[in-house]
Scaffold this motif. Structure first.
Motif, mmCIF file in Angstrom:
data_model
loop_
_atom_site.group_PDB
_atom_site.id
_atom_site.type_symbol
_atom_site.label_atom_id
_atom_site.label_comp_id
_atom_site.label_asym_id
_atom_site.label_seq_id
_atom_site.Cartn_x
_atom_site.Cartn_y
_atom_site.Cartn_z
ATOM 1 N N SER A 4 5.016 5.237 -4.244
ATOM 2 C CA SER A 4 4.972 6.391 -3.316
ATOM 3 C C SER A 4 4.517 7.651 -4.030
ATOM 4 O O SER A 4 3.671 8.395 -3.533
ATOM 5 N N TYR A 5 5.074 7.890 -5.191
ATOM 6 C CA TYR A 5 4.702 9.066 -5.959
ATOM 7 C C TYR A 5 3.267 8.963 -6.481
ATOM 8 O O TYR A 5 2.484 9.905 -6.365
ATOM 9 N N CYS A 42 4.360 -3.606 -4.448
ATOM 10 C CA CYS A 42 4.428 -2.136 -4.454
ATOM 11 C C CYS A 42 3.471 -1.540 -5.478
ATOM 12 O O CYS A 42 2.796 -0.548 -5.216
ATOM 13 N N LYS A 52 0.659 9.436 -3.722
ATOM 14 C CA LYS A 52 1.027 10.468 -2.742
ATOM 15 C C LYS A 52 -0.140 11.255 -2.160
ATOM 16 O O LYS A 52 -0.085 11.660 -1.014
ATOM 17 N N ILE A 96 0.416 4.702 1.169
ATOM 18 C CA ILE A 96 1.651 3.923 1.168
ATOM 19 C C ILE A 96 1.686 2.956 2.355
ATOM 20 O O ILE A 96 2.376 1.928 2.300
ATOM 21 N N ASN A 107 2.765 -0.937 2.028
ATOM 22 C CA ASN A 107 3.730 -1.609 2.902
ATOM 23 C C ASN A 107 3.124 -2.831 3.587
ATOM 24 O O ASN A 107 3.809 -3.843 3.777
ATOM 25 N N TYR A 120 8.899 0.873 -5.453
ATOM 26 C CA TYR A 120 8.410 1.553 -4.249
ATOM 27 C C TYR A 120 8.347 3.064 -4.473
ATOM 28 O O TYR A 120 7.382 3.720 -4.060
#
Length: 155
Positions: free
Chosen positions: A9-10, A53, A13, A23, A27, A5
């Protein structure tokens, strides 16, 4: 928080999924994967969550399979299974959509996450009344099931 995750996320981004941060889509796919395919096997469910993810990271960002292999860390499941599923769920340059879907469906983990991804995309398309995308994802989910009809769904 799971390393997969954090990687997603990174990596995503600065990306958007419609008007939302990317993101949010990640999810949605995680939640749909859990809703449809969680089986109570901790190792299998954890691997599915990690794949959910990471499902778009290789295709849509600068990260590579080798980057993921180096960053993912120790897991309670064989990491190479995750890597094989990630390779299967990543569309290759110059690959037709049909060949991609067929290849993706062959991997049980990738197939499950691709179903969740397609249903999440279809749901968003319905909410935004995007007829072109509704048609695309309706046809895609139908094709996934046609190709997978002889596969074991709980493998």
């Amino acid at each position: 928080m799971a390393m997969a995750y954090l990687i997603a996320s990174y990596a995503h981004k600065d990306q958007k999924y419609g008007e939302q941060d990317y993101i949010v889509h990640v999810n949605m796919v995680r939640n749909k994967t859990h809703e449809l395919f969680a089986c109570g096997d901790y190792k299998r469910d954890f691997m599915l969550d990690d794949l959910a993810c990471l499902h778009d990271v290789i295709e849509d960002t600068e990260l590579t399979i080798e980057d993921i292999r180096a960053k993912i860390g120790h897991k309670p499941y064989p990491v190479e299974q995750l890597i094989k599923a990630l390779e299967a769920i990543t569309k290759q340059d110059q690959e037709s959509r049909e060949d991609y879907i067929a290849r993706c469906v062959e991997n049980p983990l990738a197939r499950k996450v691709k179903i969740a991804d397609t249903l999440s995309n279809l749901e968003c398309s319905i909410k935004s009344n995007n007829q072109r995308r509704i048609s695309k994802y309706t046809n895609q989910i139908k094709r996934i099931y046609e190709l997978a009809i002889n596969s074991e769904w709980h493998d």
